[in-house]
Design an enzyme around this catalytic site. Structure first.
Site, short mmCIF file in Angstrom:
data_model
loop_
_atom_site.label_atom_id
_atom_site.label_comp_id
_atom_site.label_asym_id
_atom_site.label_seq_id
_atom_site.Cartn_x
_atom_site.Cartn_y
_atom_site.Cartn_z
N ASP A 196 34.94 40.93 45.00
CA ASP A 196 35.74 41.60 44.00
C ASP A 196 37.19 41.58 44.48
OD1 ASP A 196 36.19 43.44 41.71
OD2 ASP A 196 36.64 44.87 43.32
N LEU A 197 38.13 41.79 43.55
CA LEU A 197 39.56 41.72 43.89
C LEU A 197 40.23 43.09 43.87
CD1 LEU A 197 40.44 38.50 41.83
CD2 LEU A 197 39.69 38.64 44.22
N ASP A 198 40.41 43.66 42.67
CA ASP A 198 41.10 44.94 42.54
C ASP A 198 40.37 46.05 43.29
OD1 ASP A 198 43.15 43.94 40.89
OD2 ASP A 198 41.94 44.21 39.09
#
Length: 231
Positions: free
Chosen positions: A13-15
Site C-alpha cells: 500500500d502507499l498512502d
C-alpha cells in the site's frame, strides 16, 4: 507468522504506509486554491467558504457512487461542480485537477522508508497496490517499484480479492507467494489474508487490531519489517 521461504515478491500500500497522506492532500489543496484564485476567482471565493468544498464533494460522491474506487474522477468532478456553481467555465476543471494532481505526488516519505525500500527491492520485486490515486512512479519511492495496480485503473478497490489477485498476476505468481504490506487492518491486512496472500500490518498510527482473526505480524514502521524479512 510469515512463511519466509514462500515469499517471492511484495505488494505495498502507499498512502499512510510509505508516507502520511493528509499533509500531502492539504498541500495539494492549497496549490489548487492558489490556481483557482488566478484562473477562476469566483470559484476560489466559493471554495473558501466554510463547509462548501466538503458539501460539494459529498454531493459528487453520492451522485457517482459507482465511481467510489476512482478518486481521480471524483476529485475532478468536484472541481467541475464548484466551477459550475460559481458561474465559471467548467472545462477549467481538467487543468485545475492537473495542478492538484502534480502536488499530490509531492509526498514526504516516513523517516527510514527510502533505505527500507532499497533493501527490500534488492531482494524482492515490489508492486504498489493502492486504493488512492497517487502515482508511485511520480514519487521518490518510484525507483524501487516494478509495477503498480490501482483501484482507479483496475475498477475495484481493496479489500476485494480480485485486486490482490491482479497484483499477483502482474508478478506471475500465485497469491500465497506474495507478501502484502499495508496500514489498514481491513482493506490491506484482512483483504490480503482472504485473498490468499501472506501479510503483515504496518501499523503506523498505533491502532488496535479490530478483527476476530489472530493479529498478524505487526510493526510500526517499514524499516522494522525490513529487518525481520532480511535478517
Amino acid at each position: 507468522m510469515l512463511n519466509l521461504s514462500k515469499i517471492q515478491a511484495i505488494t505495498l500500500d502507499l498512502d499512510d504506509t510509505l508516507w502520511p497522506v493528509w499533509p500531502t492532500i492539504a498541500r495539494a489543496e492549497v496549490v489548487l486554491q492558489d490556481w483557482l484564485a488566478l484562473h477562476a476567482p469566483q470559484t476560489a471565493l466559493l471554495c473558501a467558504q466554510p463547509g462548501v468544498k466538503q458539501a460539494i464533494r459529498a454531493a459528487i460522491n453520492q451522485r457517482h457512487a459507482d465511481k467510489a474506487h476512482d478518486l481521480t474522477f471524483l476529485r475532478r468532478e468536484a472541481i467541475r461542480e464548484s466551477l459550475l456553481r460559481a458561474g465559471e467555465a467548467p472545462h477549467l476543471a481538467d487543468a485545475a485537477f492537473e495542478v492538484f494532481f502534480a502536488e499530490r505526488q509531492n509526498v514526504q516519505l516516513y523517516d527510514g522508508v527510502q533505505p527500507a525500500l532499497a533493501r527490500l527491492a534488492a531482494r524482492y520485486p515490489l508492486v504498489g497496490l493502492s486504493n488512492g490515486n497517487a502515482d508511485v512512479f511520480r514519487t521518490e519511492a518510484g525507483p524501487y517499484f516494478q509495477a503498480a495496480v490501482s483501484a482507479r485503473v483496475f475498477g475495484v478497490a481493496k479489500p476485494d480479492a480480485r485486486i490482490f489477485h491482479a497484483a499477483a498476476a502482474q508478478l506471475n505468481l500465485p497469491p500465497e507467494a506474495v507478501l502484502h504490506l499495508g496500514d489498514d487492518a481491513t482493506t490491506d491486512v484482512l483483504g490480503a489474508l482472504l485473498a490468499g496472500m501472506q501479510t503483515a500490518w504496518v501499523n503506523t498510527q498505533g491502532h488496535d487490531w479490530p478483527h476476530d482473526l489472530a493479529q498478524p505480524l505487526t510493526v510500526s514502521h517499514l524499516a522494522e519489517l525490513c529487518d525481520y524479512l532480511l535478517a
